[in-house]
Every structure is written in structure tokens, then in C-alpha cells.
Design a protein around this motif. Structure first.
Motif, PDB file in Angstrom:
ATOM      1  N   HIS A 127      48.370 -15.100 -13.087  1.00  0.00           N
ATOM      2  CA  HIS A 127      48.431 -13.789 -13.669  1.00  0.00           C
ATOM      3  C   HIS A 127      49.841 -13.166 -13.924  1.00  0.00           C
ATOM      4  O   HIS A 127      50.263 -12.066 -14.910  1.00  0.00           O
ATOM      5  CB  HIS A 127      47.719 -12.699 -12.965  1.00  0.00           C
ATOM      6  CG  HIS A 127      46.154 -13.006 -13.379  1.00  0.00           C
ATOM      7  ND1 HIS A 127      45.723 -12.330 -14.231  1.00  0.00           N
ATOM      8  CD2 HIS A 127      45.366 -13.409 -12.481  1.00  0.00           C
ATOM      9  CE1 HIS A 127      44.199 -12.757 -14.204  1.00  0.00           C
ATOM     10  NE2 HIS A 127      43.933 -13.217 -13.157  1.00  0.00           N
ATOM     11  N   GLN A 186      42.837  -5.389 -19.271  1.00  0.00           N
ATOM     12  CA  GLN A 186      43.510  -6.042 -17.850  1.00  0.00           C
ATOM     13  C   GLN A 186      44.801  -6.492 -18.316  1.00  0.00           C
ATOM     14  O   GLN A 186      45.015  -7.233 -19.443  1.00  0.00           O
ATOM     15  CB  GLN A 186      42.543  -6.968 -17.294  1.00  0.00           C
ATOM     16  CG  GLN A 186      41.393  -6.234 -16.366  1.00  0.00           C
ATOM     17  CD  GLN A 186      40.726  -7.401 -15.738  1.00  0.00           C
ATOM     18  OE1 GLN A 186      40.426  -8.458 -15.965  1.00  0.00           O
ATOM     19  NE2 GLN A 186      40.519  -7.224 -14.542  1.00  0.00           N
ATOM     20  N   SER A 230      49.258  -7.870 -16.731  1.00  0.00           N
ATOM     21  CA  SER A 230      50.247  -8.015 -15.575  1.00  0.00           C
ATOM     22  C   SER A 230      51.543  -7.272 -15.906  1.00  0.00           C
ATOM     23  O   SER A 230      52.154  -7.481 -17.013  1.00  0.00           O
ATOM     24  CB  SER A 230      50.188  -9.486 -15.116  1.00  0.00           C
ATOM     25  OG  SER A 230      48.974 -10.087 -14.963  1.00  0.00           O
ATOM     26  N   THR A 248      48.867  -7.234 -11.028  1.00  0.00           N
ATOM     27  CA  THR A 248      47.420  -7.331 -12.028  1.00  0.00           C
ATOM     28  C   THR A 248      47.019  -5.921 -12.105  1.00  0.00           C
ATOM     29  O   THR A 248      46.887  -5.142 -11.141  1.00  0.00           O
ATOM     30  CB  THR A 248      46.683  -8.188 -11.781  1.00  0.00           C
ATOM     31  OG1 THR A 248      47.067  -9.565 -11.562  1.00  0.00           O
ATOM     32  CG2 THR A 248      45.334  -8.284 -12.409  1.00  0.00           C
ATOM     33  N   LYS A 249      46.832  -5.321 -13.446  1.00  0.00           N
ATOM     34  CA  LYS A 249      46.670  -3.931 -13.664  1.00  0.00           C
ATOM     35  C   LYS A 249      45.154  -3.781 -14.454  1.00  0.00           C
ATOM     36  O   LYS A 249      45.125  -4.642 -15.128  1.00  0.00           O
ATOM     37  CB  LYS A 249      47.868  -3.241 -14.040  1.00  0.00           C
ATOM     38  CG  LYS A 249      49.018  -3.136 -13.147  1.00  0.00           C
ATOM     39  CD  LYS A 249      50.007  -2.269 -13.733  1.00  0.00           C
ATOM     40  CE  LYS A 249      51.208  -2.137 -12.788  1.00  0.00           C
ATOM     41  NZ  LYS A 249      50.926  -1.356 -11.752  1.00  0.00           N
ATOM     42  N   LEU A 250      44.440  -2.829 -13.968  1.00  0.00           N
ATOM     43  CA  LEU A 250      43.580  -2.258 -14.878  1.00  0.00           C
ATOM     44  C   LEU A 250      44.177  -1.223 -15.745  1.00  0.00           C
ATOM     45  O   LEU A 250      44.884  -0.500 -15.316  1.00  0.00           O
ATOM     46  CB  LEU A 250      42.574  -1.715 -14.177  1.00  0.00           C
ATOM     47  CG  LEU A 250      41.052  -1.561 -14.573  1.00  0.00           C
ATOM     48  CD1 LEU A 250      40.496  -2.813 -15.321  1.00  0.00           C
ATOM     49  CD2 LEU A 250      40.057  -0.702 -13.795  1.00  0.00           C
ATOM     50  N   SER A 254      47.775   2.893 -17.077  1.00  0.00           N
ATOM     51  CA  SER A 254      47.403   2.052 -15.959  1.00  0.00           C
ATOM     52  C   SER A 254      46.248   2.879 -15.100  1.00  0.00           C
ATOM     53  O   SER A 254      46.504   4.048 -15.092  1.00  0.00           O
ATOM     54  CB  SER A 254      48.467   1.289 -15.129  1.00  0.00           C
ATOM     55  OG  SER A 254      49.037   2.765 -14.672  1.00  0.00           O
ATOM     56  N   TRP A 267      42.708   0.769  -8.954  1.00  0.00           N
ATOM     57  CA  TRP A 267      41.553  -0.040  -8.669  1.00  0.00           C
ATOM     58  C   TRP A 267      40.744   0.785  -8.034  1.00  0.00           C
ATOM     59  O   TRP A 267      41.095   1.801  -7.092  1.00  0.00           O
ATOM     60  CB  TRP A 267      41.872  -1.173  -7.833  1.00  0.00           C
ATOM     61  CG  TRP A 267      42.828  -2.316  -8.672  1.00  0.00           C
ATOM     62  CD1 TRP A 267      44.039  -2.468  -8.681  1.00  0.00           C
ATOM     63  CD2 TRP A 267      42.335  -3.068  -9.872  1.00  0.00           C
ATOM     64  NE1 TRP A 267      44.564  -3.352  -9.432  1.00  0.00           N
ATOM     65  CE2 TRP A 267      43.765  -3.829 -10.237  1.00  0.00           C
ATOM     66  CE3 TRP A 267      41.052  -3.401 -10.489  1.00  0.00           C
ATOM     67  CZ2 TRP A 267      43.587  -4.677 -11.271  1.00  0.00           C
ATOM     68  CZ3 TRP A 267      41.124  -4.432 -11.233  1.00  0.00           C
ATOM     69  CH2 TRP A 267      42.424  -4.886 -11.955  1.00  0.00           C
TER      70      TRP A 267
END
Length: 289
Positions: free
Chosen positions: A83, A138, A140, A145-147, A161, A164
Motif C-alpha cells: 500500500h 482508498q 496511500s 493507508t487512508k479512507l 481524508s 477510520w
């Protein structure tokens, strides 16, 4: 602006090369620490507690400690994570924007299309506007790693961003556990007070008063030095409240009367318009649901 990341938005087989820019900036006055006695700049050293030597940044690794065991992770270790090497902003689903809780919003970024992807970029923007949906993605960035939420903002797309789910704490306060009775009169008074403040939001109406005062203080210190009379510059400090406990209904009534006196009859008419707009928005929301 300089891009902080280059990659592509992927949506099925569609690939939209983009550049990522920070959408916000800090306007705080930049300050550093000095020794109060002689004004010398305070510097921090990265010193090893084992050998006592000052360590260069490029020679510093990261470690995770679990009880008696410590695992050291080098730059090469991070580089093998799949990722971390990803250059994709992958669209995973489309959702109504109203389903996103603002508490989960983190950083905002502008997306600029590559010269070869302007049409695909414009098409995705138009699709988001037409459907009134937000793309959940999603990606990186900076070894994480980001949502994210991909949406339109004026003439560009913005990537926000998201935290989580396990990064948002649960709030369980004992004081709210007991049932609290609110009378109809109290609700009416509270709604009346809200109506007195109702208006359309315009961010430019507001400014960071603390930073403005800090700049004023710095300028005055530069001009007058230690001879600065802070009371003459900022006025006499106001004493803190005496902690008087006021009855809730009395506080509501006083607040409503004070706000009415400040706004006057013309402003009160404007408040009615704002209140009407609020009802229109609520009705539109119900129709959309």
C-alpha cells in the motif's frame, strides 16, 4: 502551489491521472522558542540515550515496543509494504454526502488533472454533480493507508481524508445518562433565541481575532520594545465572571432581549427570511428522502 503527491483516480477501468495539493494552510504567526535571559534560540537535538551521540535524521529508524520486546523497522521495511507504493485513489463506492458524519473529516486536498486526463476528470466531476453523490475512495499518503471522500468544490474536485471508524471515540457521559425533562416553554424560548441568530453562513464575516491581536502585539513590541504599555495598546483586562448561576428560563429571556436590541427592527425582518430559508431547506430534505 506545489503538488505533494502524483497518482491517479481509478474508477472501474477508468484511470484519471491527477496531482494532489493541500487545500488549506495555517495562518498562525510563526514563533520559535528562545532563552528568556539572553534571547538565544532554543535548539533540540536528536540524541541517542545509549551512546549519547547526536544522530542525523537519515540515520533514525522507527520501532514498536511490546512489553519487553522491541522491533526496529527500517526504511527498507516500509518500502516493501504494497500500500505504501500505491499511486492510486481507488473509488470503492458512491454514497449520499449526507451520510458522512463531519466528525470523521480530516485533511482536504485539491485534485488537478494531468494534461492528458482533462476530459476524464471533467466527466467524473459532472457525474458527481448530476448524481449528487460522494465517492468513497482508498489511497496511500505518507506511509499511511487512508479512507477518503471525493466530491466537487466549485470548478475542481476535492479529496477529504476521513478518519477510520475505530479512530472516532465513543462519548458516554454519566451526566447525560439520567432522563432530563425539557418543558414546551423552554423549547419555544430556545427556538426563539436560535431564530434571533439565524442567518446564511459566510466564512469571510469571521476572522481569527487571537492572531490579529498577536500580530498587533508583535508590531508594538518591535516599535516600543520592553517599554510597551499593554494596557494602552489592548485596553484594561476584563475581570472574569463571578460564576453567578442564572435560571435557564431567565437566561434565555435575557439573551433574546439583548439580541433583539442589538439587531433592531430591520435585522429582525432579515431573521425572518433566514428562518424561512431554513424551513425551505428542511422541506427539501424531506422531499429528497
Amino acid at each position: 502551489m506545489r503538488p505533494i503527491w502524483k497518482g491517479a483516480v481509478t474508477f472501474g477501468l477508468v484511470n484519471v491521472p491527477v496531482k494532489l495539493y493541500s487545500a488549506t494552510q495555517d495562518h498562525d504567526l510563526s514563533l520559535h522558542q528562545v532563552h528568556g535571559e539572553d534571547g538565544g534560540r532554543i535548539r533540540y537535538e536528536r540524541r541517542c540515550e545509549v551512546c549519547g551521540e547526536v544522530v542525523a535524521y537519515e540515520d533514525i529508524d522507527k520501532a514498536y515496543e511490546d512489553g519487553d520486546k522491541t522491533v526496529v523497522l527500517t526504511g527498507e521495511d516500509f518500502a516493501v509494504l504494497p500500500h505504501d507504493r500505491s499511486r492510486e485513489i481507488e473509488v470503492v463506492e458512491f454514497v449520499p454526502g449526507s451520510q458522512l458524519d463531519p466528525i470523521t473529516f480530516d485533511r482536504s486536498y485539491f485534485l488537478e488533472p494531468d494534461s492528458s486526463s482533462v476530459k476524464a476528470y471533467a466527466l467524473l466531476m459532472r457525474t458527481l454533480k448530476d448524481t449528487e453523490l460522494t465517492a468513497i475512495v482508498q489511497f496511500s499518503l505518507r506511509q499511511k493507508t487512508k479512507l477518503g471522500a471525493l466530491r466537487t468544490h466549485g470548478k475542481v474536485m476535492v479529496l477529504q481524508s476521513l478518519l477510520w471508524a475505530d479512530e472516532v471515540r465513543e462519548a458516554d457521559f454519566p451526566a447525560l445518562a439520567a432522563a432530563t425533562r425539557i418543558s414546551e416553554r423552554e423549547r419555544e424560548m430556545s427556538a426563539s433565541l436560535v431564530a434571533q441568530y439565524a442567518d446564511d453562513f459566510s466564512p469571510k464575516k469571521y476572522r481569527d481575532e487571537y492572531q490579529a491581536e498577536l500580530r498587533k502585539l508583535v508590531d508594538a513590541k518591535m516599535e516600543q520594545g520592553d517599554a510597551l504599555d499593554t494596557e494602552a495598546t489592548f485596553g484594561r483586562a476584563q475581570p472574569e465572571g463571578d460564576g453567578e448561576v442564572v435560571d435557564l428560563m431567565e437566561a434565555l429571556q435575557r439573551s433574546i432581549e439583548r439580541k433583539r436590541q442589538k439587531k433592531g427592527p430591520a435585522a429582525a425582518a432579515g431573521t425572518g427570511k433566514a428562518r424561512g430559508r431554513g424551513k425551505e431547506h428542511k422541506a427539501a430534505g424531506k422531499r429528497g428522502a
